[in-house]
Design a protein around this motif. Structure first.
Motif, short mmCIF file in Angstrom:
data_model
loop_
_atom_site.label_atom_id
_atom_site.label_comp_id
_atom_site.label_asym_id
_atom_site.label_seq_id
_atom_site.Cartn_x
_atom_site.Cartn_y
_atom_site.Cartn_z
N ALA A 241 2.61 13.22 2.01
CA ALA A 241 4.37 12.69 0.86
C ALA A 241 3.99 11.75 0.61
O ALA A 241 4.02 11.09 -0.56
CB ALA A 241 5.10 13.51 1.68
N ASN A 242 3.60 10.46 1.90
CA ASN A 242 3.46 8.59 1.55
C ASN A 242 2.68 8.76 0.66
O ASN A 242 2.44 7.65 -0.41
CB ASN A 242 3.88 8.63 3.03
N LEU A 243 1.62 8.98 0.35
CA LEU A 243 0.21 9.01 0.23
C LEU A 243 0.42 8.96 -1.38
O LEU A 243 -0.18 8.49 -1.97
CB LEU A 243 -1.05 9.72 0.77
N ASN A 244 0.71 10.20 -1.80
CA ASN A 244 1.12 11.00 -3.16
C ASN A 244 2.30 9.82 -3.98
O ASN A 244 2.19 9.43 -5.25
CB ASN A 244 1.40 12.25 -2.87
N LEU A 245 3.03 9.76 -3.62
CA LEU A 245 4.08 8.55 -3.40
C LEU A 245 3.34 7.29 -3.70
O LEU A 245 3.50 6.29 -5.27
CB LEU A 245 5.22 8.36 -2.69
N ALA A 246 2.52 6.76 -2.99
CA ALA A 246 1.82 5.55 -3.07
C ALA A 246 1.01 5.86 -4.42
O ALA A 246 1.32 4.81 -5.07
CB ALA A 246 1.48 4.67 -1.98
N ASN A 247 0.48 6.22 -4.79
CA ASN A 247 -1.08 6.93 -5.73
C ASN A 247 0.29 6.98 -7.30
O ASN A 247 0.02 5.76 -7.91
CB ASN A 247 -0.88 7.81 -5.79
N ILE A 248 1.31 7.21 -7.10
CA ILE A 248 2.12 7.72 -8.12
C ILE A 248 2.73 6.03 -8.92
O ILE A 248 2.56 5.53 -9.42
CB ILE A 248 3.44 8.71 -8.32
N TRP A 249 2.97 5.44 -7.54
CA TRP A 249 3.77 4.29 -7.80
C TRP A 249 2.42 3.41 -8.08
O TRP A 249 3.20 2.25 -8.89
CB TRP A 249 4.68 3.30 -6.92
N ARG A 250 1.46 3.78 -7.67
CA ARG A 250 0.00 2.17 -8.02
C ARG A 250 -0.25 2.49 -9.90
O ARG A 250 -0.20 2.15 -10.36
CB ARG A 250 -0.88 2.32 -7.19
N PHE A 251 -0.16 4.10 -9.63
CA PHE A 251 -1.27 3.95 -11.23
C PHE A 251 0.38 3.90 -11.84
O PHE A 251 0.39 3.54 -13.03
CB PHE A 251 -1.12 5.61 -11.77
N ARG A 252 1.33 3.32 -11.55
CA ARG A 252 2.98 3.07 -12.91
C ARG A 252 3.16 1.41 -12.40
O ARG A 252 3.89 0.99 -12.92
CB ARG A 252 3.79 3.70 -12.20
N LYS A 253 2.08 0.65 -11.92
CA LYS A 253 2.37 -0.23 -11.87
C LYS A 253 3.39 -1.10 -10.95
O LYS A 253 3.26 -2.44 -11.21
CB LYS A 253 1.83 -1.15 -12.67
N ASN A 254 3.57 -0.70 -9.64
CA ASN A 254 4.95 -1.04 -9.09
C ASN A 254 3.56 -0.65 -8.03
O ASN A 254 4.41 -0.21 -7.34
CB ASN A 254 5.73 -0.03 -9.35
N PHE A 255 2.84 -2.40 -7.66
CA PHE A 255 2.44 -2.61 -6.81
C PHE A 255 2.83 -2.41 -5.46
O PHE A 255 3.00 -2.19 -3.87
CB PHE A 255 1.39 -3.33 -6.77
N LYS A 256 4.03 -2.95 -5.31
CA LYS A 256 5.31 -3.48 -4.66
C LYS A 256 5.47 -2.57 -3.92
O LYS A 256 5.81 -1.98 -1.99
CB LYS A 256 6.56 -4.37 -4.55
N LEU A 257 6.05 -0.67 -4.48
CA LEU A 257 6.78 -0.11 -4.09
C LEU A 257 5.42 0.25 -3.50
O LEU A 257 5.82 1.48 -2.33
CB LEU A 257 7.54 0.69 -5.05
N ALA A 258 4.37 0.93 -4.02
CA ALA A 258 3.13 1.72 -3.43
C ALA A 258 2.94 1.38 -2.76
O ALA A 258 2.43 1.99 -1.24
CB ALA A 258 2.18 1.74 -4.66
N LYS A 259 2.78 -0.29 -2.20
CA LYS A 259 2.22 -0.55 -0.39
C LYS A 259 2.79 0.04 0.18
O LYS A 259 2.51 0.08 1.56
CB LYS A 259 1.79 -1.91 -0.69
N GLY A 260 4.36 0.01 0.04
CA GLY A 260 5.18 0.17 1.64
C GLY A 260 4.86 1.93 1.78
O GLY A 260 5.25 1.81 3.05
#
Length: 503
Positions: A241-260
């Motif tokens: 679940a965390n991995l999928n959330l991270a990938n979505i936010w990375r593709f949306r270029k919200n790198f700070k949130l993705a890293k969390g």
């Protein structure tokens, strides 16, 4: 050694039928002794099989097996007597689930609502051992379905589960299993419905995660985020679940949130290489090249069979102007994954960086051939063809790509620019407006439309688009555009005034 003994025993039972009968009778006799005392086994091995299913809670399968016996021996009084026992038992189950169904009908449906806090479940107040026993009984009732799945008869398993769910809509395990089968078959709409029915019965982190997978596959990303987030909140250690959330936010270029979210996934599983790769990509995109280099070095050291780590290093080496070292890293990735499209895409990027566009085109074409679903390979190929002024071929590739990605605004934008160069303003405007419809906040598209209107003396329309672009540039504090747009607006306002005076 234990497995060898099992194999030998398996061969023995195939050869000696009488021994099999004794063995089956012994197993069933032991089961009866440990379980319900009202089911007494006999020396009839076939009837014992029926009683075993009944004792396990799989009344339906028991009735099915008994029906076969009665067809073979219609006058057997023992079969007839036990059939009455099974019918009585089946009626008890039916009454229980009919009451559950009436309760469900009294409640409003909640299929499209956002997940709420976990409501008290009917089983919450029961002792743990009772809950576990209920789960075992439910699995027993689905035994026949599990046997169908084990035999690879998934279509029949789905059909059987649909029958069960239709008659018993609040059967949690049946809905969940049906959703799993649909998900495995990529039937996402039906999987979504099945998981939602199960979720209406019982809130569960894994169910929310699986709903997220369905929404993601259906490109409903906002609802996917809600479900993945709910799963991660209910179970912070849910790595996927965390991995999928991270990938979505990375593709949306919200790198700070993705890293969390990547950090949360790695807390749950330090060996989750996808999370390490995503984290490294975020660091690179944030411009921290040294830290990104260390992150990719960690990946290739600890996961030497992971080709993506070498491609990540190659990207940094290209960025640092080290083409020879980059090529070594790419060739190492190709050694691990010789038919992977990303390897050839990176070879294309390397060639383009060295102004070897012929090799770049060949590499990007190979990448597309290996994976026609790679939008980045297609876009890289189209961009190089445009650089090489091979506009007809670029348009051909754009049309090919639009078959796979009909809602990609960048493709329509590039087609509009090419048609504008061909002086086909009608097709240029048509493609640019399609791009604008898909991405109305893209300043490049808005400016291209403004220029096209200006070129065709539609000054008012052009002025409107320039002002729209100026608002976006000022909001983003993008000085690359602000001064030039002001100049165009001033010029056009004079043109509009002059045109009005001429009238």
């Amino acid at each position: 050694m234990q497995n060898e003994n099992k194999t030998r025993n398996g061969k023995t039972t195939l050869k000696i039928l009488s021994a099999a009968a004794v063995l089956v009778f012994t197993v069933f006799a032991l089961s009866a002794h440990c379980g319900a005392e009202d089911i007494v086994l006999t020396d009839n091995v076939f009837l014992n099989l029926v009683k075993y299913y009944a004792q396990s809670g799989d009344i339906e399968r028991a009735m099915l097996e008994l029906k076969k016996l009665r067809q073979l021996s219609p006058d057997n009084a023992e079969y007839k007597k036990f059939e009455e026992v099974l019918r009585t038992e089946n009626e008890k189950w039916s009454r229980t689930f009919s009451e559950d169904r009436r309760e469900a009908q009294d409640k409003p449906p909640a299929f499209n609502s956002a997940p709420s806090a976990k409501a008290p479940e009917p089983e919450d107040d029961l002792p743990k051992e009772v809950v576990e026993k209920n789960a075992l009984v439910a699995r027993g009732r689905l035994r026949y379905v599990y046997e169908l799945i084990a035999r690879g008869e998934q279509v029949q398993a789905v059909s059987k589960l649909r029958e069960i769910v239709e008659s018993e809509p609040r059967f949690y395990e049946a809905n969940n299993l049906l959703g799993d089968l649909y998900l495995g078959r990529k039937n996402y709409e039906d999987a979504l419905a099945a998981f939602q029915r199960a979720l209406n019965i019982r809130q569960d982190a894994e169910l929310n995660y699986k709903l997220g997978l369905c929404y993601k596959a259906l490109n409903n990303i906002d609802n996917a985020i809600i479900r993945f987030d709910t799963a991660a909140r209910m179970n912070p250690a849910h790595e996927m679940a965390n991995l999928n959330l991270a990938n979505i936010w990375r593709f949306r270029k919200n790198f700070k949130l993705a890293k969390g979210y990547y950090e949360q996934a790695l807390k749950a599983n330090r060996k989750l290489v996808e999370a390490h790769l995503g984290m490294a990509d975020c660091i690179f995109n944030e411009g921290n090249i040294d830290e990104a280099t260390r992150a990719y070095a960690f990946i290739v050291t600890n996961f030497p069979a992971e080709y993506s780590g070498y491609l990540g290093l190659a990207r940094i080496l290209i960025h640092n102007g080290q083409p020879k070292e980059a090529r070594v890293a790419i060739l190492k990735a190709r050694e691990i994954a010789p038919q992977n499209s990303q390897v050839y895409e990176m070879l294309g990027i390397l060639a383009h960086s060295q102004k070897d566009n012929k090799t770049a085109v060949e590499s990007f074409k190979r990448a597309v051939m290996l994976d026609s679903g790679s939008i980045t390979a297609y876009q890289s190929l189209i961009n190089v063809l445009i650089d090489e002024k091979k506009f007809e071929e670029a348009l051909t590739q754009i049309k090919n790509c639009l078959v796979k990605f009909p809602a990609n605004p960048r493709l329509y934008y590039l087609a509009g620019i090419i048609y504008s160069g061909f002086k086909n303003d009608a097709l240029a405007l048509k493609n640019l407006l399609e791009s604008y419809k898909l991405d109305s906040g893209n300043i490049e598209v808005i400016l291209a439309i403004a220029i096209l209107h200006e070129k065709n003396f539609k000054y008012k329309d052009s002025l409107e688009k320039y002002r729209e672009a100026l608002l976006i540039a000022e909001e983003n504090k993008d000085m690359r555009y602000i001064n030039n747009i002001h100049e165009r607006i001033d010029s056009l306002e004079k043109q509009v005034e002059k045109y009005a005076e001429g009238k």
